[in-house]
Write a protein that holds these residues in place. Sequence first.
Motif, short mmCIF file in Angstrom:
data_model
loop_
_atom_site.label_atom_id
_atom_site.label_comp_id
_atom_site.label_asym_id
_atom_site.label_seq_id
_atom_site.Cartn_x
_atom_site.Cartn_y
_atom_site.Cartn_z
N GLY A 1 -37.85 80.23 39.31
CA GLY A 1 -36.77 81.19 39.17
C GLY A 1 -35.46 80.52 38.82
O GLY A 1 -35.16 79.42 39.28
N GLY A 2 -34.66 81.20 38.01
CA GLY A 2 -33.35 80.69 37.66
C GLY A 2 -33.39 79.72 36.50
O GLY A 2 -34.45 79.36 35.97
N SER A 3 -32.20 79.29 36.10
CA SER A 3 -32.05 78.37 34.98
C SER A 3 -31.00 77.32 35.32
O SER A 3 -30.14 77.53 36.19
N ILE A 4 -31.08 76.18 34.65
CA ILE A 4 -30.07 75.15 34.73
C ILE A 4 -29.75 74.70 33.32
O ILE A 4 -30.54 74.91 32.39
N SER A 5 -28.59 74.09 33.16
CA SER A 5 -28.24 73.60 31.82
C SER A 5 -27.69 72.19 31.92
O SER A 5 -27.21 71.76 32.99
N GLY A 6 -27.75 71.48 30.81
CA GLY A 6 -27.24 70.12 30.77
C GLY A 6 -26.75 69.78 29.39
O GLY A 6 -27.17 70.39 28.40
N LYS A 7 -25.88 68.77 29.32
CA LYS A 7 -25.43 68.29 28.03
C LYS A 7 -26.52 67.47 27.33
O LYS A 7 -26.56 67.37 26.11
N LEU A 8 -27.41 66.86 28.14
CA LEU A 8 -28.50 66.05 27.60
C LEU A 8 -29.76 66.32 28.41
O LEU A 8 -29.72 66.32 29.65
N LEU A 9 -30.87 66.54 27.73
CA LEU A 9 -32.19 66.64 28.36
C LEU A 9 -32.96 65.37 28.05
O LEU A 9 -33.10 65.00 26.88
N VAL A 10 -33.45 64.69 29.08
CA VAL A 10 -34.29 63.50 28.92
C VAL A 10 -35.70 63.87 29.31
O VAL A 10 -35.96 64.28 30.45
N THR A 11 -36.64 63.74 28.38
CA THR A 11 -38.03 64.01 28.69
C THR A 11 -38.70 62.73 29.18
O THR A 11 -38.85 61.77 28.42
N ALA A 12 -39.04 62.72 30.46
CA ALA A 12 -39.71 61.59 31.08
C ALA A 12 -40.93 62.11 31.82
O ALA A 12 -41.26 61.65 32.91
N ASP A 13 -41.59 63.10 31.22
CA ASP A 13 -42.66 63.82 31.90
C ASP A 13 -44.06 63.39 31.45
O ASP A 13 -44.99 64.19 31.42
N GLY A 14 -44.21 62.11 31.12
CA GLY A 14 -45.55 61.56 30.94
C GLY A 14 -46.05 61.55 29.51
O GLY A 14 -45.42 62.07 28.58
N ALA A 15 -47.24 60.94 29.37
CA ALA A 15 -47.80 60.69 28.04
C ALA A 15 -48.06 61.97 27.25
O ALA A 15 -47.91 61.98 26.03
N LEU A 16 -48.47 63.03 27.92
CA LEU A 16 -48.69 64.32 27.26
C LEU A 16 -47.54 65.25 27.62
O LEU A 16 -47.72 66.28 28.28
N SER A 17 -46.36 64.87 27.21
CA SER A 17 -45.13 65.54 27.61
C SER A 17 -45.11 67.02 27.23
O SER A 17 -45.15 67.37 26.04
N GLY A 18 -45.04 67.87 28.24
CA GLY A 18 -44.93 69.30 27.99
C GLY A 18 -43.60 69.65 27.34
O GLY A 18 -43.52 70.57 26.51
N CYS A 19 -42.54 68.93 27.71
CA CYS A 19 -41.24 69.19 27.11
C CYS A 19 -41.25 68.87 25.62
O CYS A 19 -40.73 69.63 24.79
N CYS A 20 -41.85 67.74 25.26
CA CYS A 20 -41.95 67.40 23.84
C CYS A 20 -42.73 68.46 23.08
O CYS A 20 -42.37 68.84 21.96
N ASP A 21 -43.80 68.97 23.68
CA ASP A 21 -44.59 70.02 23.03
C ASP A 21 -43.74 71.27 22.80
O ASP A 21 -43.78 71.88 21.72
N ARG A 22 -42.96 71.66 23.80
CA ARG A 22 -42.12 72.85 23.67
C ARG A 22 -41.03 72.66 22.62
O ARG A 22 -40.62 73.62 21.96
N LEU A 23 -40.58 71.43 22.47
CA LEU A 23 -39.50 71.15 21.52
C LEU A 23 -40.00 70.82 20.12
O LEU A 23 -39.20 70.57 19.21
N GLY A 24 -41.32 70.80 19.94
CA GLY A 24 -41.88 70.49 18.63
C GLY A 24 -41.79 69.02 18.26
O GLY A 24 -41.83 68.67 17.07
N ILE A 25 -41.66 68.14 19.27
CA ILE A 25 -41.66 66.70 19.02
C ILE A 25 -43.11 66.23 19.08
O ILE A 25 -43.71 66.16 20.16
N GLY A 26 -43.69 65.95 17.94
CA GLY A 26 -45.10 65.58 17.87
C GLY A 26 -45.33 64.15 18.33
O GLY A 26 -44.39 63.38 18.58
N ARG A 27 -46.60 63.80 18.45
CA ARG A 27 -46.95 62.43 18.83
C ARG A 27 -48.11 61.95 17.97
O ARG A 27 -48.99 62.74 17.58
N ARG B 1 -29.58 66.92 21.36
CA ARG B 1 -29.35 66.96 22.80
C ARG B 1 -30.60 66.61 23.63
O ARG B 1 -30.71 66.98 24.80
N VAL B 2 -31.50 65.88 23.03
CA VAL B 2 -32.75 65.51 23.72
C VAL B 2 -33.08 64.07 23.39
O VAL B 2 -32.89 63.62 22.24
N THR B 3 -33.57 63.35 24.39
CA THR B 3 -34.14 62.03 24.12
C THR B 3 -35.41 61.85 24.94
O THR B 3 -35.62 62.53 25.95
#
Length: 395
Positions: free
Chosen positions: A153-179, A283-285
């Motif tokens: 529930g709820g949302s948060i915001s940031g100036k920068l999102l860092v995806t450090a969520d593992g080899a099969l990154s769900g964030c990268c998938d949502r952002l269209g960053i392929g591997r 805004r993503v790394t």
Amino acid sequence: MKQYDVVIAGGAMAGATLAVALNNLSGGRLKVAVVEAVAPKLDQHPGYDARSIALSLGSANLLQDIGIWPQVAELATPISHIHVSDQGHAGIAHIDAGEQGVDALGYVVELADVGTLLHKQLNDLEQVDLLCPAMITDILRSQEAVTLTLEQGGSISGKLLVTADGALSGCCDRLGIGRSEYDFGQVAVIANITTAEVHKGRAFERFTPYGPVALLPMSEGRSSLVWCIQPEEQQKVLSWSDEQFLAELQKAFGWRLGQLVKTGSRCAYPLLLRQAQRITSHRVTVVGNAAQTLHPIAGQGFNLGLRDVMTLAEEVVRGVETGEDPGSTSVLSRYRQRRAPDREATVGMTSGLVGLFANCSLPLVVGRNTGLLVMSLFDTLKAPLIRRAMGQVER
């Protein structure tokens, strides 16, 4: 909606270390959120079967720079000597801490212990919010910020999102960053082993026709095993009794630590080279295993990821000190440019070693054994490899 300077997706080793680094390097001036899906089991240590990773000397120095190495050092087993050999051939190379003028070439730490330490660190930092357990279900980017919707529930915001969520990154998938993926055609069998002879801080890497066998020194006299085998052998190896497993491992590893007398539970995973097709976006790394996962042949995976983390923290803090936005194009561009040479060299080295040592071609066998023998005689020839293995590289 709560707003942050930096939001880190993933609170394991890479993400947690980044949060500590951002806080300590900025003097607590950055507001940071860490979103982690799985709460650590603080009251359930895996005991004998604890999984471990190797930290290079360079990584220990980086952790010292952000003030957490003294606590980690209390949990670490120093590596005093590395022995490299090629099964059935004469080539042998030695790397000794004393000869290199250091107390240790690297250290082995158990993930459960370090995870507990980092989790406590995050909870103690006033400017860091640890959101755990929490899952990201949606990511929306605007010109000025990144907004994350949380399953709880709820949302948060940031100036920068860092995806450090593992080899099969769900964030990268949502952002269209392929591997990209490259299958090494090997499976790593992982276990903890007790040997009749005390390891005395010695690490071993032995190359067999099907891949390397590595034993790293751990606490309580144990050694951490990584045994690379052919994929079609996986089910057979995992089905062996402990006695048969130790007997077969003895044939592959040899007797340099005497008889192998005990094994813990075993698990296996396929060995792939995975690389994010981009490590920066608007805004993503991407850092850690989300940026790249390597073959374990030289123990470089986490150490490369830690260099990602520290370089990013430095560039974010540098940018903020000069009035830049943490997620600005200039900050992310500097990060990307600084990381490119090290990433390319480390990926090339590990992949090249796999190709060189997992090949039975006579010219390659002769060449690599000659190389090992020459390295054992001439320090200047092995110095570049030692520097990279010890994590003493440019960032």
